[in-house]
Design a protein around this motif. Structure first.
Motif, mmCIF file in Angstrom:
data_model
loop_
_atom_site.group_PDB
_atom_site.id
_atom_site.type_symbol
_atom_site.label_atom_id
_atom_site.label_comp_id
_atom_site.label_asym_id
_atom_site.label_seq_id
_atom_site.Cartn_x
_atom_site.Cartn_y
_atom_site.Cartn_z
ATOM 1 N N LEU A 122 0.820 -1.209 0.000
ATOM 2 C CA LEU A 122 0.000 0.000 0.000
ATOM 3 C C LEU A 122 0.857 1.264 0.000
ATOM 4 N N ASP A 123 1.985 1.222 0.713
ATOM 5 C CA ASP A 123 2.914 2.353 0.684
ATOM 6 C C ASP A 123 3.441 2.582 -0.732
ATOM 7 N N THR A 124 3.781 1.492 -1.401
ATOM 8 C CA THR A 124 4.315 1.586 -2.765
ATOM 9 C C THR A 124 3.275 2.158 -3.717
ATOM 10 N N VAL A 125 2.040 1.657 -3.616
ATOM 11 C CA VAL A 125 0.973 2.145 -4.494
ATOM 12 C C VAL A 125 0.712 3.625 -4.260
ATOM 13 N N GLN A 126 0.690 4.037 -2.991
ATOM 14 C CA GLN A 126 0.447 5.454 -2.707
ATOM 15 C C GLN A 126 1.575 6.315 -3.273
ATOM 16 N N THR A 127 2.808 5.842 -3.149
ATOM 17 C CA THR A 127 3.956 6.592 -3.678
ATOM 18 C C THR A 127 3.890 6.718 -5.194
ATOM 19 N N MET A 128 3.460 5.641 -5.859
ATOM 20 C CA MET A 128 3.501 5.602 -7.324
ATOM 21 C C MET A 128 2.244 6.151 -7.992
ATOM 22 N N TYR A 129 1.149 6.249 -7.253
ATOM 23 C CA TYR A 129 -0.144 6.504 -7.887
ATOM 24 C C TYR A 129 -0.153 7.789 -8.720
ATOM 25 N N SER A 130 0.257 8.895 -8.128
ATOM 26 C CA SER A 130 0.230 10.173 -8.863
ATOM 27 C C SER A 130 1.132 10.136 -10.071
ATOM 28 N N SER A 131 2.299 9.519 -9.906
ATOM 29 C CA SER A 131 3.246 9.422 -11.022
ATOM 30 C C SER A 131 2.682 8.569 -12.155
ATOM 31 N N LEU A 132 1.990 7.489 -11.790
ATOM 32 C CA LEU A 132 1.366 6.635 -12.815
ATOM 33 C C LEU A 132 0.334 7.420 -13.616
ATOM 34 N N GLN A 133 -0.467 8.215 -12.920
ATOM 35 C CA GLN A 133 -1.484 9.003 -13.615
ATOM 36 C C GLN A 133 -0.843 10.082 -14.485
ATOM 37 N N GLU A 134 0.273 10.654 -14.020
ATOM 38 C CA GLU A 134 1.006 11.638 -14.825
ATOM 39 C C GLU A 134 1.535 11.003 -16.100
ATOM 40 N N GLN A 135 2.117 9.816 -15.961
ATOM 41 C CA GLN A 135 2.641 9.116 -17.138
ATOM 42 C C GLN A 135 1.517 8.748 -18.099
ATOM 43 N N LEU A 136 0.357 8.472 -17.533
ATOM 44 C CA LEU A 136 -0.809 8.171 -18.358
ATOM 45 C C LEU A 136 -1.214 9.401 -19.165
#
Length: 590
Positions: A441-455
């Motif tokens: 869950l820590d990893t997902v929270q860290t990556m979530y915004s970046s994933l959406q930016e890359q999207l």
């Protein structure tokens, strides 16, 4: 005059009838709660503590629970009217629900599930099918369909359900929200109707990763700890080959986000099927359970078959007595299960149990404490409501193939929405070792915004179909070809290099690499042709000259082969392979 007045009243009556008819149709099509709830209720948290004490961690959040969780004073319906009719109101509230309410959240209702939580489509003949807010006209997924629908339609902040074979992951992915499946046994199941005991685990859906993280911390009663970054993000390449949408549409945002946040060295590619084949020896014994050709085609299909067999066996064991006694009105697939002649004996169940232990050990060994496995959540987009594929064994096998990885190993998994393709939600899943829920869950929270930016970056590229540029896609195909080459899968390597060439035919490297694979297969004519193409694109491509020289030598064109090796030496005077080849051919004709 009277006739005219009568006509007006007739027309008015017809108009009103039409309005009523249209209103009914609209109500059926656009329901206020999208059909997510079977029952509205209210469980309020205790009063907030007085300052200076901190407020409860889930203060001001609302949630709903699937119709498998007991709530004191209410009958748990289990998605079937006959079940509700033959069971008493619960005397206690499910442990996890009480924990969430005590944590400050307000429960506002119970949500629709597939009948007896048996299917993954989200359809229920008794309570109708909830509408999918993320993909209208398509199934919401199940078994906890209403849980994901009420989150996707902003009716609650989060919802809670049970995930045995995808009960939370499928609807979350189909509706375009985040879905979490806890490690098996990590959260109490007290007060929850069992479906498949060895596979059942708690799951929840949310739109906000920080909300999801807070909720799980409360459910699992976790103490504060400093978040850890992953040391490995492992992309299961063979899992992404199962997709019917461009794999890069999911893989590329993960790769770019990982590189940006943790560095390129964290990325790793893995052939998961090959890895599991080498680590889970009991799968060979369980191959006797195969009952159709589809199952024999891949490791993942076999996993899907084992999971389905175990699920049916335990479901039947949990609810067979009630079925025989009440003879309820149930879906045809559930009725058929209790009348089928195929019986799984205890020895087969023991083999399945051993396989599940081996699966957990294998994934724990691969991921350790700080690794995350990346796979697609599902292979196919959400089917249309009423589509024939929903009852297709091939479709279910493809769907369960990916879901079985976490289900059989008991590992935790988070599904993360990654936009749309052809108006259908896409989703990628992150899996951590059993017990690694907090880290995941820590990893997902860290990556979530970046994933959406890359999207967003991906959506702004030249490609109108929201795919990667052809050049980037070709480069990924080349890397897959290189991996296949290392694994000595020559034909597979050729296929990937061919794909790269089709996407971007101006790269000499793709032709030269394919030539190397052709040489391994003894296809010297094709190798020579590819090298010639590579040299035409890049006159200084040393590898292409060396490989063409080898191909020509094998074809008996010794003079031309010598010229190629000599030219490679001119370009790279220290190249030992070229020097040895020139000397060998020179001695051959002296």
């Amino acid at each position: 005059m009277a006739s005219s007045s009568a006509n007006i009243w007739v027309m008015l009556g017809l108009g009103l009838a039409g309005i009523l008819l249209m209103t009914r149709k609209l109500k059926k099509t656009i329901r206020e709660d999208f059909g997510a709830f079977v029952q509205r209720l209210q469980l309020l948290p205790p009063p907030q503590p007085a300052p200076p004490k901190a407020p409860y961690p889930l203060t001001a959040l609302t949630f709903a629970v699937s119709d498998l969780f007991d709530i004191e004073g209410f009958v748990t319906g289990f998605g079937n009217p006959d079940w509700a009719r033959t069971h008493e109101a619960a005397s206690r509230t499910a442990s996890v629900v009480s924990t969430l309410v005590d944590g400050g959240a307000s429960c506002v209702g119970r949500t629709t599930i597939d009948e007896m939580a048996y299917s993954v489509s989200g359809q229920n003949k008794h309570y109708d099918t909830p509408s999918n807010p993320g993909a209208p006209g398509r199934v919401p997924g199940g078994s906890c369909s209403g849980a994901a629908v009420c989150v996707a339609s902003n009716l609650v902040d989060f919802s809670v359900g049970v995930d045995a074979v995808g009960g939370i992951r499928v609807p979350s992915g189909f509706c375009g929200v985040i879905g979490f499946r806890a490690s098996h046994g990590a959260i109490s199941h007290s007060g929850i109707i069992p479906v498949s005991t060895s596979l059942d685990t708690i799951g929840c859906s949310a739109k906000d990763p920080s909300v999801l993280r807070r909720v799980v911390h409360v459910m699992m009663k976790l103490q504060f700890a400093t978040p850890r970054s992953p040391r490995q993000i492992i992309i299961a390449d063979d899992c992404f080959e199962l997709l019917k949408v461009p794999a890069d549409r999911l893989v590329q945002p993960v790769i770019k986000s990982t590189e940006k946040l943790f560095g390129r060295q964290v990325l790793k590619h893995e052939n998961l099927g090959k890895y599991l084949s080498s680590k889970v020896s009991s799968l060979l014994e369980l191959s006797a359970l195969q009952n159709n050709d589809q199952v024999k085609t891949s490791m993942f299909s076999l996993l899907a078959h084992v999971m389905q067999s175990l699920y049916r066996y335990e479901f039947k064991g949990n609810h067979g007595e009630w079925m025989n006694l009440v003879k309820p009105d149930v879906d045809a697939r559930i009725a058929a299960l209790f009348h089928e002649s195929v019986v799984i004996d205890e020895s087969e169940i023991q083999k399945m149990s051993r396989m599940r232990n081996e699966m957990r050990l294998a994934l724990n060994s691969l991921l350790k404490d700080d690794g995350v496995l990346v796979i697609p959540t599902f292979a196919d987009p959400p089917p249309k409501v009423g589509a024939k594929e929903l009852s297709s064994e091939i479709y279910l096998s493809r769907l369960y193939s990916l879901l079985s990885i976490a289900s059989l190993s008991g590992c935790c998994e988070v599904t993360v929405p990654l936009g749309y393709f052809n108006k259908c939600p896409l989703s990628v899943s992150f899996i951590a070792r059993h017990g690694g829920d907090r880290f995941l869950l820590d990893t997902v929270q860290t990556m979530y915004s970046s994933l959406q930016e890359q999207l967003d970056v991906l959506s702004k590229t030249k490609s109108t179909s929201n795919t990667l540029s052809r050049e980037s896609s070709a480069e990924i195909a080349k890397e897959k070809g290189n991996q296949a080459f290392k694994d000595k899968q020559w034909q597979k390597a050729i296929n990937f290099y061919t794909e790269a060439i089709k996407l971007y035919g101006s790269s000499p490297t793709y032709y030269s690499n394919r030539a190397a694979a052709y040489l391994e297969l003894g296809s010297f004519v094709q190798a020579e042709a590819d090298c010639t193409k590579a040299i035409n694109l890049d006159k200084k491509n040393v590898k292409a000259y060396l490989r063409r020289g080898t191909a020509r030598e094998m074809l008996g064109y010794y003079k031309e082969a010598t010229e190629d090796f000599r030219y490679a030496l001119v370009l790279e005077p220290t190249n030992k392979r070229a020097a040895v080849s020139v000397e060998r051919l020179k001695n051959l004709f002296q």
